[in-house]
Write an enzyme that holds these catalytic residues in place. Sequence first.
Site, PDB file in Angstrom:
ATOM      1  N   VAL A  29       7.247   3.106  -3.982  1.00 26.88           N
ATOM      2  CA  VAL A  29       6.209   3.482  -5.096  1.00 26.88           C
ATOM      3  C   VAL A  29       6.256   2.404  -6.287  1.00 26.88           C
ATOM      4  CG1 VAL A  29       5.649   5.254  -6.659  1.00 26.88           C
ATOM      5  CG2 VAL A  29       6.196   5.773  -4.320  1.00 26.88           C
ATOM      6  N   ARG A  54     -24.923   2.442  -4.144  1.00 23.09           N
ATOM      7  CA  ARG A  54     -24.463   3.045  -2.790  1.00 23.09           C
ATOM      8  C   ARG A  54     -24.968   4.503  -2.802  1.00 23.09           C
ATOM      9  NH1 ARG A  54     -18.655   2.782  -0.369  1.00 23.09           N
ATOM     10  NH2 ARG A  54     -18.026   3.424  -2.311  1.00 23.09           N
ATOM     11  N   TYR A  95     -18.046 -12.060   1.275  1.00 27.57           N
ATOM     12  CA  TYR A  95     -18.185 -10.420   1.065  1.00 27.57           C
ATOM     13  C   TYR A  95     -19.470 -10.133   1.542  1.00 27.57           C
ATOM     14  CZ  TYR A  95     -17.634  -6.157  -1.637  1.00 27.57           C
ATOM     15  OH  TYR A  95     -17.637  -4.736  -2.050  1.00 27.57           O
ATOM     16  N   GLU A 151       0.694  -1.169   0.051  1.00 31.50           N
ATOM     17  CA  GLU A 151      -0.160  -0.033  -0.020  1.00 31.50           C
ATOM     18  C   GLU A 151       0.919   1.586   0.007  1.00 31.50           C
ATOM     19  OE1 GLU A 151      -3.504   0.032   2.315  1.00 31.50           O
ATOM     20  OE2 GLU A 151      -2.800  -2.008   3.140  1.00 31.50           O
ATOM     21  N   GLY A 152       1.751   1.158  -0.820  1.00 31.12           N
ATOM     22  CA  GLY A 152       2.968   2.345  -0.779  1.00 31.12           C
ATOM     23  C   GLY A 152       3.564   2.820   0.543  1.00 31.12           C
ATOM     24  N   ALA A 153       3.551   1.781   1.443  1.00 32.57           N
ATOM     25  CA  ALA A 153       4.444   2.124   2.717  1.00 32.57           C
ATOM     26  C   ALA A 153       5.752   1.690   2.680  1.00 32.57           C
ATOM     27  CB  ALA A 153       3.771   1.277   3.895  1.00 32.57           C
ATOM     28  N   PHE A 154       6.233   1.079   1.670  1.00 34.11           N
ATOM     29  CA  PHE A 154       7.775   0.523   1.605  1.00 34.11           C
ATOM     30  C   PHE A 154       8.379   1.145   0.273  1.00 34.11           C
ATOM     31  CE2 PHE A 154       6.375  -3.556   3.691  1.00 34.11           C
ATOM     32  CZ  PHE A 154       6.411  -3.027   5.045  1.00 34.11           C
TER      33      PHE A 154
END
Length: 531
Positions: free
Chosen positions: A267, A391, A452, A262-265
């Site tokens: 790009v 939704r 789900y 998720e982009g924490a480590f």
Amino acid sequence: MTSSEVELPVVEFEPGRWGDPGNPMHLSDSVLGALTMLGIDGAAPAQTAPAPAPSRATDAALAALRATGAGVSTADDARLHHLRGYSTPDLLKFRAGDASDAPDVVVTPSSAEQVAPVLQACAAQGLTLSPFAGGTAVTGGLAPERNRPVVALDLRGITGLIDLDPVSQIATLAAGTRLPEAEKLLRAKGFELGHFPQSYEGATIGGCAVTRSAGQSSIGYGRFDEMVVGLTVATPIGSSEIGTAPKSAAGPDLRQLFLGSEGAFGVVTAVRVRVHPVPAVRRFYGWHFADFAAGSAAMRHLAQSSVRPTVLRLSDEAETGLNLANPGSAGKASGPVGGCLMVVGFEGDEADVDCRDGYVSARLAELGGTFLGEEPGEAWRVGRFRGPYLRDPLLDAGALVETLETVTFWSNIDRLKADVTAALTGALGEQGTPAVVMCHISHVYPTGASLYFTVIAKALPDPLAQWMIAKKAANAAIRGAGASITHHHAVGVDHRATYLDEIGDVQLAALRAVKAALDPQGVLNPGVLLP
């Protein structure tokens, strides 16, 4: 059906509403009538237009970002277009005028080569950075901590088919390429990716990689992380090409550090992914089962067989009864009254499809299924991306509606479904808002499956607080049943506390060590995935 699959265009989502603004969904009279049974009167709640606070980026920081050659904007409209994602809490905050998570700067590189300099500029200027692709996140992954000015790095300018190896059937795609665009580029060369999540119209290749996306054809083609054979990643300490062969014994597989990160480590700027020839034949059918237990047992038999369909999906009694199994045909009768609808799809060349179709159809009949023909299957295939469009009009009508998903082993499916349903109905019922809780299975494996859930109840004056109580109860039920907090929606911020409980201290220490090594100054998506 032949290979003339409907090609959908890339959709530019508007802030605060899902999907194509020119093609909204409207609630039928029958649906509005059904909502009154939950006390929902159809009155639209008041909304307040959000306005972001002034950007906190300094002139020096903006100059450093512009020096990279990337586009730089602090305009309010650009920042609002990068405000959070599309979970129901995200939409409720937007409707309440809350723009507190708006990034301070939007940076749009036009090439992968500009990404590393942007990361370096952020580190030098004390900025944090959140990679942004399609923006379709639903667990808070685009709302990092704001203790420093935040840069939204919009990767949609880094796009295209970089390379195609037709012998190995591997395509290299730029991370910002939208899924419809990727399919169009590949089909021009006779190939297809075949990855169709419900966010298909807006999702990007890179976003699918870093969230471990699961498409609706997962039993046939695998989840997106299973399709990835290589990645190009930029980090604050340098860039890396990861993955040199289909499988290797050369140490741990470092692709797995970035898939789901998720982009924490770092790009992700390019993805090498498995593709297949465009199918010559597509067939989609509907099957009816007397109840969810019988249908899920049939799914397990197919998942544990060596002969499988390309698509396999089962709606429970509630989802089938409300006709949300086929959102595009809501309000119309389809098949037997009661029981559950299963959608079974096949794609491939004619001989392959004939073989699998014959085997699977015979097995489903032996397992208690009733064949409904092509009409229900085709209705689902054509309308399969319309579900999330319901939704917004439901929120407009005064409903609280949200989804969540989880995954477990087959032996635990019944308990997990019962526990999560009870947690949601109990938490909402105790607030005076009885709920309808629906469930489907759309991703199966030999050892287990995902569940789900879709939840609808009357919205209270503070619907965000109302949902947080229900979500907390559902999370506790998921962990109490020993299941995972997410199968394909990722962790973000919303699932972080439960995720940390799931992985424990040893695994958390390992991930923190990776974060410290790759991102020593904490530039990348702080607070997302890891505290």
